[in-house]
Design a protein around this motif. Structure first.
Motif, short mmCIF file in Angstrom:
data_model
loop_
_atom_site.label_atom_id
_atom_site.label_comp_id
_atom_site.label_asym_id
_atom_site.label_seq_id
_atom_site.Cartn_x
_atom_site.Cartn_y
_atom_site.Cartn_z
N MET A 248 45.02 -38.41 54.30
CA MET A 248 46.09 -38.49 53.59
C MET A 248 46.18 -36.94 54.54
O MET A 248 45.94 -35.97 55.25
N GLU B 15 50.46 -34.85 54.74
CA GLU B 15 51.68 -34.37 54.08
C GLU B 15 52.68 -35.67 53.86
O GLU B 15 53.51 -35.03 52.44
N HIS B 16 52.86 -36.53 54.06
CA HIS B 16 54.15 -37.15 53.91
C HIS B 16 53.01 -38.64 52.57
O HIS B 16 54.04 -38.80 52.44
N CYS B 17 51.78 -38.38 52.36
CA CYS B 17 51.43 -39.13 51.27
C CYS B 17 51.78 -39.03 50.24
O CYS B 17 52.02 -38.10 49.34
N MET C 102 52.34 -41.83 41.88
CA MET C 102 51.91 -40.67 41.85
C MET C 102 52.10 -39.87 42.82
O MET C 102 50.99 -39.96 43.65
N GLN C 103 53.17 -38.71 42.84
CA GLN C 103 52.62 -38.02 44.56
C GLN C 103 51.78 -36.84 44.45
O GLN C 103 51.57 -36.35 42.86
N LEU C 104 50.83 -37.00 45.47
CA LEU C 104 49.86 -35.75 45.35
C LEU C 104 50.50 -34.90 46.13
O LEU C 104 50.50 -34.68 47.15
N ASP C 105 49.90 -33.30 45.71
CA ASP C 105 50.90 -32.20 46.56
C ASP C 105 49.41 -31.92 46.80
O ASP C 105 48.18 -32.49 46.27
N SER D 158 46.48 -30.54 43.96
CA SER D 158 45.63 -32.31 43.21
C SER D 158 45.33 -32.97 44.16
O SER D 158 43.90 -33.07 43.89
N ARG D 159 45.15 -33.00 46.16
CA ARG D 159 44.20 -33.88 46.50
C ARG D 159 42.83 -32.39 46.74
O ARG D 159 42.15 -33.25 46.15
#
Length: 160
Positions: free
Chosen positions: A156, A158-160, A1-4, A7-8
């Motif tokens: 984390m 921005e690339h995670c 799942m990609q976290l923006d 969400s973080r």
């Protein structure tokens, strides 16, 4: 799942304030309450958050002894590791157990009502693989910095 970023932020807030209301969480991350609740549910479904636990102040409830234990196994087989892991999991007083690299194989955190009970657990763990287990016990005198959540912003980018 990609976290923006939102969400973080939700994860960072929830790990420190699990009882925050959805309305307050939504306000702090800049979402509507329904959008915020939807995101939290997706994070739960993805297994990124949960189970929810409360931190208790054990010294205010009862007397106890906390011991950090390093464990070395002479038998380095998978079967020996599994046997020891099962033994550690069978004791409710073993509140954390990690398999680690380095000069020992396991790191345990044990919380017992007293040293007599700790010694019983110690003996039982030694008997799991007779003559094959070395335990080194370190009684906790003071907790200087208790675990209060992961530093998500530092871990984390921005690339995670």
């Amino acid at each position: 799942m990609q976290l923006d970023k939102i969400s973080r932020n939700i994860l960072s807030i929830l790990q420190k304030e699990a009882r925050i209301t959805n309305q307050e969480l939504a306000d702090r991350v800049g979402l509507s309450p329904s959008s915020c609740l939807n995101r939290v549910r997706k994070l739960e479904e993805a297994g990124l958050i949960g189970p929810y636990l409360s931190t208790i102040n054990l010294p205010k409830i009862c007397r106890s002894v906390e011991v950090i234990v390093t464990v070395s196994l002479k038998d380095q087989s998978t079967e020996a590791f599994r046997t020891f892991q099962a033994a550690a999991q069978s004791h409710p007083e073993v509140v954390e157990c990690y398999t680690v690299s380095g000069s020992f194989d396991f790191f345990l955190r044990i919380v017992a009502p007293d040293m007599m009970r700790y010694n019983e657990i110690n003996d039982q763990l030694l008997d799991v693989l007779p003559g094959m287990v070395n335990l080194s016990s370190h009684v906790v005198l003071t907790t200087v910095k208790p675990f209060r959540g992961y530093p998500l912003n530092a871990l984390m980018d921005e690339h995670c």
